[in-house]
Design a protein around this motif. Structure first.
Motif, PDB file in Angstrom:
ATOM      1  N   PRO A  24       2.857  -9.427   6.103  1.00 32.70           N
ATOM      2  CA  PRO A  24       3.165 -10.824   5.803  1.00 32.70           C
ATOM      3  C   PRO A  24       1.923 -11.706   5.879  1.00 32.70           C
ATOM      4  O   PRO A  24       1.925 -12.837   5.408  1.00 32.70           O
ATOM      5  CB  PRO A  24       4.191 -11.196   6.872  1.00 32.70           C
ATOM      6  CG  PRO A  24       3.939 -10.243   7.990  1.00 32.70           C
ATOM      7  CD  PRO A  24       3.437  -8.977   7.373  1.00 32.70           C
ATOM      8  N   GLY A  25       0.872 -11.197   6.478  1.00 30.62           N
ATOM      9  CA  GLY A  25      -0.376 -11.935   6.579  1.00 30.62           C
ATOM     10  C   GLY A  25      -1.450 -10.982   7.036  1.00 30.62           C
ATOM     11  O   GLY A  25      -1.214  -9.798   7.196  1.00 30.62           O
ATOM     12  N   ALA A  26      -2.634 -11.491   7.246  1.00 32.96           N
ATOM     13  CA  ALA A  26      -3.703 -10.635   7.750  1.00 32.96           C
ATOM     14  C   ALA A  26      -3.330 -10.201   9.157  1.00 32.96           C
ATOM     15  O   ALA A  26      -2.959 -11.019   9.991  1.00 32.96           O
ATOM     16  CB  ALA A  26      -5.022 -11.398   7.753  1.00 32.96           C
ATOM     17  N   GLY A  27      -3.425  -8.940   9.435  1.00 32.57           N
ATOM     18  CA  GLY A  27      -3.019  -8.452  10.741  1.00 32.57           C
ATOM     19  C   GLY A  27      -2.193  -7.202  10.601  1.00 32.57           C
ATOM     20  O   GLY A  27      -2.444  -6.366   9.760  1.00 32.57           O
ATOM     21  N   GLU A  28      -1.185  -7.076  11.415  1.00 33.13           N
ATOM     22  CA  GLU A  28      -0.435  -5.836  11.476  1.00 33.13           C
ATOM     23  C   GLU A  28       0.248  -5.511  10.167  1.00 33.13           C
ATOM     24  O   GLU A  28       0.675  -6.399   9.419  1.00 33.13           O
ATOM     25  CB  GLU A  28       0.602  -5.892  12.587  1.00 33.13           C
ATOM     26  CG  GLU A  28       1.691  -6.924  12.378  1.00 33.13           C
ATOM     27  CD  GLU A  28       2.678  -6.930  13.533  1.00 33.13           C
ATOM     28  OE1 GLU A  28       2.635  -7.862  14.334  1.00 33.13           O
ATOM     29  OE2 GLU A  28       3.493  -6.001  13.613  1.00 33.13           O
ATOM     30  N   ALA A  29       0.328  -4.200   9.929  1.00 30.51           N
ATOM     31  CA  ALA A  29       1.012  -3.690   8.755  1.00 30.51           C
ATOM     32  C   ALA A  29       2.385  -3.188   9.171  1.00 30.51           C
ATOM     33  O   ALA A  29       2.557  -2.630  10.258  1.00 30.51           O
ATOM     34  CB  ALA A  29       0.206  -2.565   8.119  1.00 30.51           C
TER      35      ALA A  29
ATOM     36  N   ILE B 100       4.612   7.091   2.093  1.00 29.22           N
ATOM     37  CA  ILE B 100       5.010   5.944   2.897  1.00 29.22           C
ATOM     38  C   ILE B 100       4.300   4.701   2.384  1.00 29.22           C
ATOM     39  O   ILE B 100       3.146   4.766   1.968  1.00 29.22           O
ATOM     40  CB  ILE B 100       4.709   6.212   4.383  1.00 29.22           C
ATOM     41  CG1 ILE B 100       5.369   5.197   5.278  1.00 29.22           C
ATOM     42  CG2 ILE B 100       3.224   6.315   4.655  1.00 29.22           C
ATOM     43  CD1 ILE B 100       5.426   5.629   6.726  1.00 29.22           C
TER      44      ILE B 100
ATOM     45  N   TYR C  64       0.795   5.340   0.821  1.00 24.62           N
ATOM     46  CA  TYR C  64       0.073   6.396   1.507  1.00 24.62           C
ATOM     47  C   TYR C  64       0.782   7.728   1.287  1.00 24.62           C
ATOM     48  O   TYR C  64       1.971   7.789   0.999  1.00 24.62           O
ATOM     49  CB  TYR C  64       0.032   6.140   3.021  1.00 24.62           C
ATOM     50  CG  TYR C  64      -0.675   4.883   3.434  1.00 24.62           C
ATOM     51  CD1 TYR C  64      -0.010   3.659   3.473  1.00 24.62           C
ATOM     52  CD2 TYR C  64      -2.014   4.917   3.833  1.00 24.62           C
ATOM     53  CE1 TYR C  64      -0.649   2.511   3.863  1.00 24.62           C
ATOM     54  CE2 TYR C  64      -2.657   3.763   4.245  1.00 24.62           C
ATOM     55  CZ  TYR C  64      -1.973   2.570   4.256  1.00 24.62           C
ATOM     56  OH  TYR C  64      -2.618   1.423   4.660  1.00 24.62           O
TER      57      TYR C  64
ATOM     58  N   PHE D 274       0.832  -1.190   0.000  1.00 25.27           N
ATOM     59  CA  PHE D 274       0.000   0.000   0.000  1.00 25.27           C
ATOM     60  C   PHE D 274       0.870   1.245   0.000  1.00 25.27           C
ATOM     61  O   PHE D 274       1.913   1.288   0.650  1.00 25.27           O
ATOM     62  CB  PHE D 274      -0.919   0.020   1.225  1.00 25.27           C
ATOM     63  CG  PHE D 274      -1.851  -1.151   1.281  1.00 25.27           C
ATOM     64  CD1 PHE D 274      -1.512  -2.278   2.009  1.00 25.27           C
ATOM     65  CD2 PHE D 274      -3.056  -1.125   0.608  1.00 25.27           C
ATOM     66  CE1 PHE D 274      -2.353  -3.373   2.056  1.00 25.27           C
ATOM     67  CE2 PHE D 274      -3.909  -2.219   0.643  1.00 25.27           C
ATOM     68  CZ  PHE D 274      -3.547  -3.343   1.367  1.00 25.27           C
TER      69      PHE D 274
ATOM     70  N   PHE E 298       5.432  -0.687   8.079  1.00 22.16           N
ATOM     71  CA  PHE E 298       5.629   0.483   7.248  1.00 22.16           C
ATOM     72  C   PHE E 298       7.097   0.689   6.904  1.00 22.16           C
ATOM     73  O   PHE E 298       7.985   0.378   7.705  1.00 22.16           O
ATOM     74  CB  PHE E 298       5.108   1.735   7.970  1.00 22.16           C
ATOM     75  CG  PHE E 298       3.618   1.814   8.022  1.00 22.16           C
ATOM     76  CD1 PHE E 298       2.908   1.145   9.003  1.00 22.16           C
ATOM     77  CD2 PHE E 298       2.921   2.544   7.072  1.00 22.16           C
ATOM     78  CE1 PHE E 298       1.524   1.202   9.048  1.00 22.16           C
ATOM     79  CE2 PHE E 298       1.544   2.611   7.109  1.00 22.16           C
ATOM     80  CZ  PHE E 298       0.846   1.934   8.091  1.00 22.16           C
ATOM     81  N   GLY E 299       7.303   1.210   5.713  1.00 21.88           N
ATOM     82  CA  GLY E 299       8.627   1.676   5.358  1.00 21.88           C
ATOM     83  C   GLY E 299       8.938   2.939   6.143  1.00 21.88           C
ATOM     84  O   GLY E 299       8.085   3.482   6.848  1.00 21.88           O
TER      85      GLY E 299
ATOM     86  N   LEU F  16      -4.619   6.768   2.117  1.00 20.86           N
ATOM     87  CA  LEU F  16      -4.297   5.719   1.161  1.00 20.86           C
ATOM     88  C   LEU F  16      -4.382   6.268  -0.257  1.00 20.86           C
ATOM     89  O   LEU F  16      -5.395   6.840  -0.643  1.00 20.86           O
ATOM     90  CB  LEU F  16      -5.247   4.532   1.333  1.00 20.86           C
ATOM     91  CG  LEU F  16      -5.029   3.351   0.391  1.00 20.86           C
ATOM     92  CD1 LEU F  16      -3.689   2.687   0.679  1.00 20.86           C
ATOM     93  CD2 LEU F  16      -6.157   2.332   0.553  1.00 20.86           C
TER      94      LEU F  16
ATOM     95  N   LEU G 109      -2.615   9.443   7.617  1.00 13.75           N
ATOM     96  CA  LEU G 109      -2.174   8.778   6.399  1.00 13.75           C
ATOM     97  C   LEU G 109      -3.374   8.585   5.481  1.00 13.75           C
ATOM     98  O   LEU G 109      -4.403   8.061   5.894  1.00 13.75           O
ATOM     99  CB  LEU G 109      -1.570   7.407   6.708  1.00 13.75           C
ATOM    100  CG  LEU G 109      -0.300   7.422   7.533  1.00 13.75           C
ATOM    101  CD1 LEU G 109      -0.609   7.272   9.000  1.00 13.75           C
ATOM    102  CD2 LEU G 109       0.614   6.290   7.079  1.00 13.75           C
TER     103      LEU G 109
END
Lengths: 114, 111
Positions: A98-103, A93, A36, A34, A105-106, A46, A44
Motif C-alpha cells: 500500500p506504500g513504501a515499506g512492508e510487502a 506468489i 515471484y 510483483f 503476499f498472496g 522475482l 523467492l
C-alpha cells in the motif's frame, strides 16, 4: 493490515494448456504488484513487476511470452502461464504494497503440470 | 540490483536454545526487511529497519541493523516449536517497492 488475495491456491493442469493466476489487493490500490516463483527449499525469485496500465517489467531470464502479466486495474494483476510444461511446476506468489515499506503476499499458487 | 547474502541456510536447534540468522550486503542498504514463511505458507512481514545501528524487539525476536547499514541480524531467544519456518531478509532500493530476498534460513526446532 492490508490483504492480498491470490487465486487459485492449487492447480493441476495438463502439459500444453494455459493457467491463469489472479492477485488482488483487497483493501488498497496497488499500481505495482510483483510476481515471484519459489522452488522447493529455495528463496523467492522475482519474475516480473506488474505495472497498472502499462507493460510488465520482466527479470532477466524470464520469458515474457510464456508468463503473460496483465494489470488492468489498480486492484488486480494476473499471471498466465502459457503452454505449460512440467518444468513450470512451482509455487507462484504475488505481492503488493500500500506504500513504501512492508510487502503483503498472496497465499501463493502451487502449480503442478502433468 | 542489490544483493544480500544470508546465512546459515539451515539451523536445527533444541527447543529453548537461541537462534540467529544474518544478512550481509557489499553495499549500503537504505533499509532491510525481515519475513517469516511457515512451511506451506506465504511470507509474512515481521519488521523493517531503516536507521543505522537500529535495534528493534518483538517479544523473543531481536532485530539489528548494522552501523554501516550493510548487515542485519535476527535473533530469537529461547526458541519454541512455533518459531519453525524459513526466515528471509529482503532489501529494496530507496523509494522502490521491489524487494530482493536473501536465500533464507530454515529453522527447525526439536521439541
Amino acid at each position: 493490515g492490508a490483504v492480498v488475495s491470490q487465486h487459485p491456491s492449487r492447480v493441476i493442469c495438463k502439459s500444453g494448456t494455459s493457467v491463469k493466476i489472479e492477485c488482488r489487493s483487497l483493501d488498497f490500490q496497488a499500481t505495482t504488484m510483483f510476481w515471484y516463483r519459489q522452488f522447493p527449499k529455495q528463496s523467492l525469485m522475482l519474475m516480473a513487476t506488474s505495472n497498472e496500465g502499462s507493460k510488465a517489467t520482466y527479470e532477466q531470464g524470464v520469458e515474457k511470452d510464456k508468463f503473460l502479466i496483465n494489470h488492468a486495474s489498480l486492484t488486480l494483476s494476473t499471471l498466465t502461464v502459457t503452454s505449460a510444461h512440467p518444468e513450470d511446476s512451482s509455487f507462484y506468489i504475488c505481492s503488493a504494497s500500500p506504500g513504501a515499506g512492508e510487502a503483503f503476499f498472496g497465499q501463493g499458487t502451487r502449480l503442478t503440470v502433468v | 540490483g542489490q544483493q544480500v547474502m544470508q546465512i546459515p541456510q539451515y539451523q536445527h536447534v533444541q527447543e529453548g536454545e537461541d537462534f540467529t540468522t544474518y544478512c550481509n550486503s557489499s553495499t549500503t542498504l537504505s533499509n532491510i526487511q525481515w519475513y517469516k514463511q511457515r512451511p506451506g505458507g506465504h511470507p509474512v512481514f515481521l519488521i523493517q529497519l531503516v536507521k543505522s545501528g537500529e535495534v528493534k524487539k518483538q517479544k523473543r525476536l531481536t532485530f539489528q541493523f548494522g552501523e554501516a547499514k550493510k548487515n542485519s541480524s535476527l535473533h530469537i531467544t529461547a526458541t519454541q516449536t512455533t518459531d519453525v519456518g524459513t526466515y528471509f531478509c529482503a532489501v529494496s532500493g530507496a523509494g522502490s517497492y521491489q524487494l530482493t530476498f536473501g536465500k533464507g534460513t530454515k529453522l527447525s526446532v526439536i521439541p
